[in-house]
Design an enzyme around this catalytic site. Structure first.
Site, PDB file in Angstrom:
ATOM      1  N   GLU A 197      57.692  37.739   9.696  1.00 39.91           N
ATOM      2  CA  GLU A 197      58.881  38.570   9.893  1.00 39.91           C
ATOM      3  C   GLU A 197      59.475  38.353  11.264  1.00 39.91           C
ATOM      4  O   GLU A 197      60.701  38.311  11.415  1.00 39.91           O
ATOM      5  CB  GLU A 197      58.510  40.047   9.706  1.00 39.91           C
ATOM      6  CG  GLU A 197      59.708  40.993   9.633  1.00 39.91           C
ATOM      7  CD  GLU A 197      60.149  41.540  10.979  1.00 39.91           C
ATOM      8  OE1 GLU A 197      61.209  42.180  11.044  1.00 39.91           O
ATOM      9  OE2 GLU A 197      59.426  41.330  11.979  1.00 39.91           O
ATOM     10  N   HIS A 241      54.655  43.571   7.564  1.00 34.63           N
ATOM     11  CA  HIS A 241      54.372  42.225   8.081  1.00 34.63           C
ATOM     12  C   HIS A 241      53.231  42.304   9.086  1.00 34.63           C
ATOM     13  O   HIS A 241      53.136  43.266   9.855  1.00 34.63           O
ATOM     14  CB  HIS A 241      55.620  41.583   8.692  1.00 34.63           C
ATOM     15  CG  HIS A 241      56.082  42.202   9.982  1.00 34.63           C
ATOM     16  ND1 HIS A 241      55.641  41.785  11.215  1.00 34.63           N
ATOM     17  CD2 HIS A 241      56.970  43.204  10.222  1.00 34.63           C
ATOM     18  CE1 HIS A 241      56.234  42.495  12.161  1.00 34.63           C
ATOM     19  NE2 HIS A 241      57.043  43.371  11.594  1.00 34.63           N
ATOM     20  N   HIS A 277      56.959  45.677  21.433  1.00 36.02           N
ATOM     21  CA  HIS A 277      56.958  44.228  21.685  1.00 36.02           C
ATOM     22  C   HIS A 277      56.382  43.882  23.052  1.00 36.02           C
ATOM     23  O   HIS A 277      56.827  42.927  23.696  1.00 36.02           O
ATOM     24  CB  HIS A 277      58.368  43.643  21.551  1.00 36.02           C
ATOM     25  CG  HIS A 277      58.738  43.319  20.136  1.00 36.02           C
ATOM     26  ND1 HIS A 277      59.842  42.545  19.808  1.00 36.02           N
ATOM     27  CD2 HIS A 277      58.166  43.645  18.956  1.00 36.02           C
ATOM     28  CE1 HIS A 277      59.921  42.423  18.488  1.00 36.02           C
ATOM     29  NE2 HIS A 277      58.911  43.084  17.949  1.00 36.02           N
TER      30      HIS A 277
END
Length: 857
Positions: free
Chosen positions: A231, A185, A334
């Site tokens: 995603e 993704h 992240h």
């Protein structure tokens, strides 16, 4: 007939009786290895046993270090001598281009236009370059719309509208009936460039596509390369492909490329379900194997609050697959630090070599044509230091586990069945020693929890987040010291006068017994991870039995020690390697979830070595000193949990939203309205370290959950309130996005069977969340999402049988809609920017603008 050897029998604490045991005394004859002679004579054999025990541990550590150095050297050799098949340099250029546009949340121009344009451009270059070859390449850009329910994060229903998929089909020019799917993704979470999650995987897939398309030998089956663009919106694009794209019906298996860290080695952490031929294909083809069924069972247990597209293909496509992920340095996963420069070229080369080799093997395999024929149970699989993968069917593992367990119990039963009272004494001694071992575990766990409580009360939680080895020095020293203390007391008070070698032999049997009990329990639970206790039982037991004769001859003691040490090396090295992987994965996760894994459990496997030392006072003194020094450093605040260092960041994660909330009554009138900066802390320390930098965000603005409002009356993008109950709401001017949400009730109809049908219209930004909370006496029976059955979360927020408030609010149902402006001009305000500037460098905020509107009906 009595023996003329005088020894001390095992007696309760404080007993001073001496007896002359008969010749079959359990202490004199355990395993046929008892030492006869003067009890005051120094038992030389115990010296060798001590050496072998310590040496086994030291050799394990040495091999791990050596493996690390060799592994790095091999990676460098891979880069210095490229195979000519997978070009890591070209893949790196793809990675740098994809991440150069910055964060790519779904719906943004960076995701839907810039990244899509670059991928299509590169795919077209490959298509033109390989047009004269034996393969044909077809490209389709899909924009599916759909909805589905999922129990991830407690359960909710996801709706998506025109998300983007780039689907590339590579097959022989004669066509292909069966397809293999490779998935990555290219979208990201807000505020992160997402180099590892998951741009590097898409870069690897582009280069794998290039390599396969240029292959002179025609592929037997086709490959679909899916570059999915949604995603991070909880697996939406993969659902759109597998349920709506016409090529999906021909897909027989898949490989999914993901990340839980930044770079490093990619590990196979999920396979199947129940298709062992896929694991066998990976074992046969992968050039740099790294796989663990332990990771699969831990991940699928739900302990890790994460999921991948693997779930979608498995549950909605009913196709088997392999899930791979980068796991190194999850501290910056992240975050803004997930940049291309942090991913080494050798990691890209390694991943590319593996994916290319496995895909090439599968598309030439007969089994891909009818994968359902080979669906017969799970596989036990694990790698040995990343050099070779061992894999065998779980049914074979079950048989092997029970054989090892039976052999262990027969070994112990033989000792317990000695004639006379020797067997009975052995059983009592074994039971007593097992009790001491279990007691030491319990006391150790209790001690470590007390230390953890002291750390929490001192306000120093998570000091280990940026100082991992400090956690070993504090918790590890406390655990090890307490365990050694318990066994030292037992040896001095209870086993006084008993030869050290015999105690070592007894606690060797205790270790076998406890590992064997764990082996049987895990096998009964159907866990493939039972291979771990199997190894910890089989190798020591086999080595002991095979070397029983060597033990009896003191002249061969050195040889015995060496051979026995080698026998222990494999299981201990593998066990230590698993521990390293666990810490590699879970330490960053603990920082995101506010939990800790007590490290004292690691020491349990070393129990029987403790009794081989002549004196433990220096060991205890050393551990006590380490503990005290670390505790003082921690108490003084010198071990700060976070770091903003560019070289090794350990950021504190917070979610920061500038939100405006509006609450309406039954008449549709505004009942109340407010605006503020809403902050969620996703680790246990809350905002105690942020207050000195931003004093106005303190416990005076701490929020509480309003149970009469859906999701406490706050704009959660996902149902995460059970993960973060520490929230702060600082009043601020109204946030006024240029495209506000439009919400209205279109119709309300009372049906003949006593239900009420309500139709709503919602128009807003790309990301919105809908919360429904039926009141007391009402329930939600159906809706237009998914399969029509409302999906509620863990707290029953979406579909509760009754309102928790006995009185309950007026009306039948509360409906709330929250909007989230993750990108563009509407995602920032002056107040939000001011707070962001004042945050310390070690804090990483995921920030955006949001609204929350609630209506009662």
């Amino acid at each position: 007939m009595e023996s003329d050897t005088t020894v001390r029998r095992l007696k309760p604490f404080g007993t001073q009786n001496y007896v002359a045991p008969d010749s079959d005394s359990s202490l004199a004859r355990w395993g046929g290895n008892g030492y006869s002679g003067d009890p005051k004579r120094k038992p030389e054999v115990s010296i060798y046993l001590l050496r072998e025990g310590l040496a086994a541990s030291l050799v394990s550590v040495f091999i791990l270090v050596l493996w690390g150095l060799v592994h790095l050297s091999l990676l460098q050799l891979v880069i210095g001598n490229p195979t000519g098949e997978f070009n890591a340099g070209r893949a790196r250029r793809h990675l740098e281009q994809i991440t150069s546009v910055g964060p790519r949340p779904v719906g943004s121009q960076e995701n839907e236009v810039l990244t899509v344009g670059y991928l299509l451009e590169q795919i077209e270059i490959i298509r033109v370059e390989t047009a004269a070859g034996p393969h044909q390449l077809t490209v389709d850009v899909q924009h599916p719309t759909g909805t589905f329910s999922i129990d991830f994060l407690g359960g909710f229903t996801s709706f998506y509208d025109r998300v983007t998929n780039i689907v590339v089909r590579l097959e022989p020019k004669s066509g292909a009936q069966h397809l293999m799917l490779a998935n990555c993704h290219f979208d990201t979470v807000a505020n992160s460039p997402g180099a590892s999650d998951d741009a590097v995987s898409c870069a690897v897939m582009l280069e794998v596509l290039h390599s396969l398309a240029n292959q002179s030998t025609p592929l037997r089956h086709g490959v679909v390369f899916l570059f999915n663009g949604a995603e991070e919106n909880v697996l939406q694009a993969s659902h759109g492909f597998i349920t709506q794209h016409p090529w999906a019906k021909q897909v027989r298996a898949f490989i999914n490329l993901e990340a839980a860290g930044v770079g490093g080695k990619e590990v196979v952490f999920q396979t199947g379900p129940e298709n062992p031929w896929l694991v066998q294909a990976y074992v046969h083809a992968a050039k740099h194997p790294f796989a663990s069924v332990v990771g699969q069972e831990v991940f699928q247990s739900g302990i890790i609050p994460s999921d991948t597209d693997f779930r979608i293909y498995r549950d909605f496509g009913n196709i088997p697959g392999i899930d791979l992920a980068f796991i190194e340095n999850g501290f910056i996963y992240h975050t803004k630090y997930d940049t291309a420069d942090r991913i080494l070229t050798d990691s890209i080369q390694r991943a590319g070599d593996n994916i290319l080799a496995v895909l090439r093997y599968l598309v030439m395999s007969d089994k891909l044509a009818d994968s359902s024929e080979y669906r017969h149970g799970n596989m036990v699989f694990f790698d040995l230091l990343g050099v070779v993968v061992v894999a065998y069917p779980s049914r074979v593992g079950t048989i092997l586990n029970y054989i090892v367990a039976t052999a262990t119990f027969l070994y112990l039963a033989k000792k317990a069945s000695r004639p006379g009272n020797g067997g009975g004494r052995y059983v009592r001694d074994l039971a007593c020693a097992t009790g001491v071992a279990v007691l030491s575990w319990f006391v150790t766990l209790l001690s470590v929890l007390i230390v953890a409580l002291l750390v929490t009360l001192l306000g120093r939680s998570m000091f280990w987040y940026n100082h991992f080895y400090a956690s070993i020095c504090l918790y590890g020293a406390a655990a090890t010291g307490k365990m050694i203390l318990i066994h030292t007391l037992a040896k001095n008070l209870y086993y006084g006068g008993v030869r050290l070698v015999e105690l070592g032999d007894l606690y060797f049997d205790v270790s076998l017994l406890l590992w064997c009990c764990g082996l049987v329990w895990m096998t009964l639970q159907g866990l493939c991870s039972a291979y771990v206790p199997m190894l910890m039982v089989a190798f020591p037991l086999a080595t002991r039995l095979l070397l029983a004769k060597e033990f009896k001859h003191r002249g061969a003691s050195v040889k015995y020690s060496v051979l026995y040490m080698l026998g222990l090396t494999l299981p201990y090295v593998h066990f230590m390697f698993l521990i390293w992987v666990v810490f590699e994965i879970f330490t960053p996760i603990m920082g995101r979830s506010g939990t800790e894994i007590p490290p004292e459990v690691v020491m349990a496997s070393l129990l029987h070595f403790i009794y081989l030392a002549r004196s433990t006072k220096w060991i205890l003194a050393g551990l006590c000193s380490v503990f005290i020094i670390t505790f003082l450093l921690m108490s003084c605040g010198l071990l700060f949990p976070y770091s903003g260092s560019p070289d090794s960041p350990r950021p504190k994660r917070v979610f920061l939203q500038h939100t405006t909330r509006t609450f309406h009554n039954l008449q549709g009138e505004v009942e109340s309205q407010d605006s503020g900066l809403w902050m969620n802390s996703f680790d246990y320390t809350g905002i105690q370290h942020i207050i000195p930098h931003i004093p106005e965000i303190n416990d005076s603005v701490r929020t509480s959950c309003r149970e009469d409002r859906p999701f406490c009356g706050y704009p959660w993008f996902l149902p995460l309130k059970f993960l973060s109950k520490k929230n702060w709401y600082l009043p601020a001017p109204e946030a006024s996005p240029s495209s506000p949400v439009e919400f209205s009730l279109l119709s309300r109809e009372e049906t003949s069977w006593g239900t009420v049908k309500m139709v709503f219209s919602v128009k807003g930004p790309s990301h919105m969340s809908l919360y429904l909370k039926p009141h007391r006496g009402a329930s939600l029976s159906t809706w237009s999402f998914g399969d029509g059955t409302p999906q509620f979360d863990l707290s029953g927020e979406y579909f509760p049988p009754r309102d928790p408030d006995p009185a309950g609010p007026e009306g039948m149902i509360s409906v709330a809609i929250s909007t989230h402006y993750f990108f563009g001009p509407d995602s920032r305000t002056a107040q939000l920017e001011d707070i962001l500037r004042r945050l310390p460098t070690w804090a990483f905020p995921s920030s955006w603008v949001s609204t929350y509107d609630m209506y009662r009906y």
